[in-house]
Motif scaffolding. Sequence first.
Motif, PDB file in Angstrom:
ATOM      1  N   ARG A  70      -2.623  50.746 -25.480  1.00  0.00           N
ATOM      2  CA  ARG A  70      -3.387  49.562 -24.724  1.00  0.00           C
ATOM      3  C   ARG A  70      -4.895  49.716 -25.026  1.00  0.00           C
ATOM      4  N   GLY A  71      -5.456  48.725 -25.528  1.00  0.00           N
ATOM      5  CA  GLY A  71      -6.939  48.695 -25.891  1.00  0.00           C
ATOM      6  C   GLY A  71      -7.155  49.021 -27.416  1.00  0.00           C
ATOM      7  N   GLY A  72      -6.146  49.122 -28.440  1.00  0.00           N
ATOM      8  CA  GLY A  72      -6.167  49.371 -29.515  1.00  0.00           C
ATOM      9  C   GLY A  72      -5.935  47.974 -30.602  1.00  0.00           C
ATOM     10  N   VAL A  73      -7.114  47.757 -31.493  1.00  0.00           N
ATOM     11  CA  VAL A  73      -6.886  46.382 -32.062  1.00  0.00           C
ATOM     12  C   VAL A  73      -6.821  46.428 -33.377  1.00  0.00           C
ATOM     13  N   PRO A  74      -5.865  45.925 -34.109  1.00  0.00           N
ATOM     14  CA  PRO A  74      -5.446  45.953 -35.655  1.00  0.00           C
ATOM     15  C   PRO A  74      -6.739  45.261 -36.473  1.00  0.00           C
ATOM     16  N   TYR A  75      -7.072  45.606 -37.297  1.00  0.00           N
ATOM     17  CA  TYR A  75      -7.971  44.708 -38.205  1.00  0.00           C
ATOM     18  C   TYR A  75      -7.936  45.292 -39.633  1.00  0.00           C
ATOM     19  N   ASP A  76      -8.531  44.429 -40.736  1.00  0.00           N
ATOM     20  CA  ASP A  76      -8.470  44.323 -42.069  1.00  0.00           C
ATOM     21  C   ASP A  76      -9.714  44.101 -42.712  1.00  0.00           C
ATOM     22  N   LEU A  77      -9.906  44.345 -44.000  1.00  0.00           N
ATOM     23  CA  LEU A  77     -10.944  43.977 -44.855  1.00  0.00           C
ATOM     24  C   LEU A  77     -10.705  42.984 -45.889  1.00  0.00           C
ATOM     25  N   SER A  78     -11.539  42.342 -46.334  1.00  0.00           N
ATOM     26  CA  SER A  78     -11.323  41.362 -47.301  1.00  0.00           C
ATOM     27  C   SER A  78     -11.306  41.894 -48.667  1.00  0.00           C
ATOM     28  N   THR A  79     -12.165  42.959 -48.831  1.00  0.00           N
ATOM     29  CA  THR A  79     -12.060  43.927 -50.111  1.00  0.00           C
ATOM     30  C   THR A  79     -12.052  45.109 -49.727  1.00  0.00           C
ATOM     31  N   ALA A  80     -11.160  46.007 -50.187  1.00  0.00           N
ATOM     32  CA  ALA A  80     -11.146  47.401 -49.498  1.00  0.00           C
ATOM     33  C   ALA A  80     -11.446  48.574 -50.604  1.00  0.00           C
ATOM     34  N   LEU A  81     -11.889  49.617 -49.781  1.00  0.00           N
ATOM     35  CA  LEU A  81     -11.868  50.817 -50.664  1.00  0.00           C
ATOM     36  C   LEU A  81     -10.695  51.340 -51.256  1.00  0.00           C
ATOM     37  N   PHE A  82     -10.527  51.620 -52.607  1.00  0.00           N
ATOM     38  CA  PHE A  82      -9.294  51.819 -53.329  1.00  0.00           C
ATOM     39  C   PHE A  82      -9.030  53.334 -53.075  1.00  0.00           C
ATOM     40  N   SER A  83      -7.782  53.868 -52.778  1.00  0.00           N
ATOM     41  CA  SER A  83      -7.482  55.097 -52.395  1.00  0.00           C
ATOM     42  C   SER A  83      -6.167  55.180 -52.859  1.00  0.00           C
ATOM     43  N   ASP A  84      -6.045  55.176 -54.206  1.00  0.00           N
ATOM     44  CA  ASP A  84      -4.596  55.642 -55.171  1.00  0.00           C
ATOM     45  C   ASP A  84      -3.538  54.650 -54.450  1.00  0.00           C
ATOM     46  N   TYR A  85      -3.725  53.579 -54.511  1.00  0.00           N
ATOM     47  CA  TYR A  85      -2.698  52.515 -54.237  1.00  0.00           C
ATOM     48  C   TYR A  85      -2.017  52.419 -53.004  1.00  0.00           C
ATOM     49  N   THR A  86      -2.890  53.263 -51.863  1.00  0.00           N
ATOM     50  CA  THR A  86      -1.895  53.082 -50.649  1.00  0.00           C
ATOM     51  C   THR A  86      -2.234  52.110 -49.775  1.00  0.00           C
ATOM     52  N   THR A  87      -1.482  51.480 -48.822  1.00  0.00           N
ATOM     53  CA  THR A  87      -1.789  50.535 -47.953  1.00  0.00           C
ATOM     54  C   THR A  87      -2.256  51.293 -46.916  1.00  0.00           C
ATOM     55  N   LYS A  88      -3.658  50.697 -46.066  1.00  0.00           N
ATOM     56  CA  LYS A  88      -3.915  51.065 -45.088  1.00  0.00           C
ATOM     57  C   LYS A  88      -3.858  50.154 -43.807  1.00  0.00           C
ATOM     58  N   TYR A  89      -3.596  50.843 -42.732  1.00  0.00           N
ATOM     59  CA  TYR A  89      -3.206  50.493 -41.346  1.00  0.00           C
ATOM     60  C   TYR A  89      -4.567  50.888 -40.575  1.00  0.00           C
ATOM     61  N   ARG A  90      -5.366  49.755 -40.203  1.00  0.00           N
ATOM     62  CA  ARG A  90      -6.421  50.107 -39.259  1.00  0.00           C
ATOM     63  C   ARG A  90      -6.541  49.597 -37.953  1.00  0.00           C
ATOM     64  N   PHE A  91      -7.071  50.285 -37.027  1.00  0.00           N
ATOM     65  CA  PHE A  91      -7.197  50.113 -35.485  1.00  0.00           C
ATOM     66  C   PHE A  91      -8.428  50.717 -35.071  1.00  0.00           C
ATOM     67  N   VAL A  92      -9.024  50.006 -34.089  1.00  0.00           N
ATOM     68  CA  VAL A  92     -10.144  50.031 -33.444  1.00  0.00           C
ATOM     69  C   VAL A  92      -9.750  50.362 -31.890  1.00  0.00           C
ATOM     70  N   PHE A  93     -10.339  51.382 -31.252  1.00  0.00           N
ATOM     71  CA  PHE A  93     -10.313  51.491 -29.863  1.00  0.00           C
ATOM     72  C   PHE A  93     -11.732  51.621 -29.343  1.00  0.00           C
ATOM     73  N   VAL A  94     -12.009  50.817 -28.300  1.00  0.00           N
ATOM     74  CA  VAL A  94     -13.249  50.976 -27.594  1.00  0.00           C
ATOM     75  C   VAL A  94     -13.181  50.908 -26.167  1.00  0.00           C
ATOM     76  N   PRO A  95     -13.711  52.036 -25.597  1.00  0.00           N
ATOM     77  CA  PRO A  95     -13.505  52.079 -24.269  1.00  0.00           C
ATOM     78  C   PRO A  95     -13.664  50.900 -23.237  1.00  0.00           C
ATOM     79  N   GLU A  96     -12.972  50.754 -22.140  1.00  0.00           N
ATOM     80  CA  GLU A  96     -13.118  49.765 -21.449  1.00  0.00           C
ATOM     81  C   GLU A  96     -14.419  49.673 -20.894  1.00  0.00           C
ATOM     82  N   GLY A  97     -15.272  48.389 -20.785  1.00  0.00           N
ATOM     83  CA  GLY A  97     -16.545  48.042 -20.439  1.00  0.00           C
ATOM     84  C   GLY A  97     -17.685  48.096 -21.564  1.00  0.00           C
ATOM     85  N   LYS A  98     -17.143  48.591 -22.786  1.00  0.00           N
ATOM     86  CA  LYS A  98     -17.978  48.660 -23.899  1.00  0.00           C
ATOM     87  C   LYS A  98     -17.864  47.880 -24.850  1.00  0.00           C
TER      88      LYS A  98
END
Length: 424
Positions: free
Chosen positions: A91-119
């Motif tokens: 609860r509280g984690g949000v997925p996101y993606d980038l339009s152009t990403a840093l290359f890292s040996d062809y890996t797929t990247k799964y990104r999430f950001v967690f921000v504390p409640e009230g901030k």
Amino acid sequence: MRNNKNPMIAALMASMLMAACGGGGSSSDDGDSPASTALNAGAGAPSGAKGSCDAQTRGVNWDALMTEVCPNLSDYKLFTDASDPTAGPTRGGVPYDLSTALFSDYTTKYRFVFVPEGKTVSFDESEALDFPVGTVITKTFALPANTAMRDGDELVIETRLLIHRTDGWMALPYYWSSETDATLAIAGKRLTDLSTINNQGQTLTFDYAVPKAADCTSCHSIVPNLTGPDDQREQIFLPIGPKARYLNKDFTYPDGTVYNQLQYWAEGELLSGLPADFNSVEKAAVFNDETNVASLSDSELNDKARAYLDINCAHCHRADLTLPEGYAGAAGSSGVQLEYNRRYVDAPGKFGVCKDPVAGGKDGYPYDVIPGNADESYLQFRIETTDSRHKMPELGRSTVHQEGALLIRSWINQLPRASCSPVP
């Protein structure tokens, strides 16, 4: 539906949270905050008390994140299924993606950001968004069996955490040593003979390096240009990817809804300061392995090359412009400065045009960039080599990004030809 955004976003966020919490219990049963603030509802904020890695929390183990270096990724309770860091954030984690990403040996990247409640996260026009203390950014790297079918079989390798503590950002790498959990890899990890098939049908075999925790500062830090013995300024650690221009794109959320990420964050009360005139927000070009470089116009090629050089190189190759006074990227003094908001026509030399290589150089490559001649441009050689003495970026890749190399080769070859002075 687009004309009635707030109700749609509230409903979407509520459905995401119920899925993350494992069901549809009422707010009185599980303590959920109202749907209008669901996106940044972090199941409590860091208390400041010393945490425990084995604490039995109902949500994210915020106290451990803010005070401890835990041995296992699962100790922080960031994912509802501790064995799967690619989906189902707590609860509280949000997925996101980038339009152009840093290359890292062809890996797929799964990104999430967690921000504390009230901030909230504060909008920034050019730099990474201003994430408040308590923020946790997770990025999981998974190598697909075939880059043309990224939703197929893949090997989950590592999950990196960026944690914004009261004394600054901290980076922690976790290696997936088993199928059920990832373990702390402070000293890094090297995996040999990994392979994937790229979009051209070529089988690529290479070693993969999980970075040391200390390596992260070399890319994530801007450094002071010290002016004298009494200058005590220290380097500043910053996120790289989550800039408004790369987040300004549609994203497909877990329930199938497609929505612009910046608008989604703003309407969910996670992001503050988004300009009322949304069309004024810069939008970086999209480049990925499916991009047909041969079909691009000169303008499109320029935009995509600028985005690629910015996300892959400019965290080090940057100076002045939007940085605090007296700071530069780690390679800002090299003379090659590749920020997205730097105009090529104003200073081609900043992009390496007819500039002598500073970092070593190599016979046969007299200048960093020779317009119209990628074959003899040192920048192109550095992108296409895996020789540790010359490759760029220096960290983060063990193989050549062939699609990215083609993009930059095409960009150099279409630049207005210039006659660089002969090398003495």
